[in-house]
Scaffold this motif. Structure first.
Motif, PDB file in Angstrom:
ATOM      1  N   SER A  69     -14.252  17.949  44.638  1.00 18.34           N
ATOM      2  CA  SER A  69     -12.920  18.119  44.061  1.00 18.34           C
ATOM      3  C   SER A  69     -12.380  16.796  43.510  1.00 18.34           C
ATOM      4  O   SER A  69     -11.806  16.756  42.413  1.00 18.34           O
ATOM      5  CB  SER A  69     -11.963  18.671  45.121  1.00 18.34           C
ATOM      6  N   TYR A  76     -11.849  16.054  39.482  1.00 23.18           N
ATOM      7  CA  TYR A  76     -10.458  15.848  39.066  1.00 23.18           C
ATOM      8  C   TYR A  76     -10.226  14.465  38.461  1.00 23.18           C
ATOM      9  O   TYR A  76      -9.466  14.324  37.514  1.00 23.18           O
ATOM     10  CB  TYR A  76      -9.526  16.054  40.254  1.00 23.18           C
ATOM     11  N   PRO A 124     -13.240  25.991  40.912  1.00 26.79           N
ATOM     12  CA  PRO A 124     -13.308  24.521  41.001  1.00 26.79           C
ATOM     13  C   PRO A 124     -14.594  24.107  41.700  1.00 26.79           C
ATOM     14  O   PRO A 124     -15.107  24.835  42.552  1.00 26.79           O
ATOM     15  CB  PRO A 124     -12.075  24.163  41.849  1.00 26.79           C
ATOM     16  N   GLU A 130      -9.779  21.603  46.824  1.00 28.52           N
ATOM     17  CA  GLU A 130      -8.576  21.278  46.048  1.00 28.52           C
ATOM     18  C   GLU A 130      -7.375  21.048  46.964  1.00 28.52           C
ATOM     19  O   GLU A 130      -6.625  20.084  46.784  1.00 28.52           O
ATOM     20  CB  GLU A 130      -8.276  22.425  45.068  1.00 28.52           C
ATOM     21  N   LYS A 137      -5.483  17.411  47.480  1.00 28.69           N
ATOM     22  CA  LYS A 137      -4.056  17.240  47.185  1.00 28.69           C
ATOM     23  C   LYS A 137      -3.308  16.681  48.395  1.00 28.69           C
ATOM     24  O   LYS A 137      -2.455  15.794  48.254  1.00 28.69           O
ATOM     25  CB  LYS A 137      -3.452  18.579  46.770  1.00 28.69           C
TER      26      LYS A 137
END
Length: 218
Positions: free
Chosen positions: A151, A155, A168, A175, A179
């Motif tokens: 991830s 990203y 993803p 994800e 985050k």
């Protein structure tokens, strides 16, 4: 009189024998659980279970590969619940399962699930010397760490939109964890944490890595 006493003794001995024989006879529960236990110890049973697990693991891996290649063709039908034949090689069920594990869970790292179950099947058959506990721990670590790492890579470091994936790279799990970590310790802290965890993994599971680090530091 002596004859009567002898008769009584004979009857008493006979009664004792009957009691002993009746006590030696297995009860219904002993028969049921004994047969169940012997069935569980049957090599044919475990070979059958192992072969079944191996076949299901291969089908699961095939559905994952097919989801990477043709998932975009099945995504709309799955979301709308349309009764249309899936493009996935394992059919509609394969499309649903692969979408769940790859999109909703771990992304590409979901492949470690059929890898572990395949090793489990080989262990049940008795055809593998793999240490099942070690295999389980490693697969779980790769599921968790790998999904977050993928991830972060997808990203911040690379663009994979040209692959037309319906999920993803790290799945929803990767994800959400990415985050959260970036919110708490930032991008640099997340990268550092992933690097430290990877180094600890290599040191713990590889004796050669320990020797290399000692040589490097000396």
């Amino acid at each position: 009189m002596a004859t009567k006493q002898t008769t009584h003794k004979t009857k008493a001995k006979t009664a004792k024998k009957v009691v002993k024989e009746s006590s030696n006879e297995p009860s219904f529960l002993q028969v049921v659980f004994g047969s169940f236990y012997s069935t569980l110890r049957s090599q044919k049973l475990w070979v059958s279970i192992g072969v079944t697990i191996c076949i299901l693991s291969i089908l699961l891996a095939v559905s994952f590969v097919s989801n990477i290649q043709l998932g975009y063709a099945d995504q709309a039908n799955l979301e709308e619940g349309l009764p249309v034949a899936a493009k996935n090689s394992v059919g509609r069920m394969g499309a649903i399962i692969s979408d769940y594990f790859m999109a909703k869970c771990f992304g590409l790292c979901a492949f470690f699930i059929p890898i572990f179950t395949f090793c489990l099947g080989l262990k049940a058959i008795g055809a593998s010397k793999v240490i099942l506990r070690k295999c389980f721990v490693q697969c779980v670590l790769w599921l968790v760490w790998g999904s977050v790492a993928l991830s972060v890579v997808s990203y911040h470091l690379a663009d994979f939109t040209h692959l037309r994936l319906t999920f993803p790279l790290g799945g929803e799990h990767g994800e959400e964890v990415r985050k959260y970590l970036e919110l708490q310790i930032g991008v640099a802290g997340t990268l550092t944490l992933l690097g430290v965890l990877a180094l600890c993994y290599v040191i713990y599971f590889s004796s050669k890595a320990v020797i290399f680090l000692r040589t490097l530091l000396n």
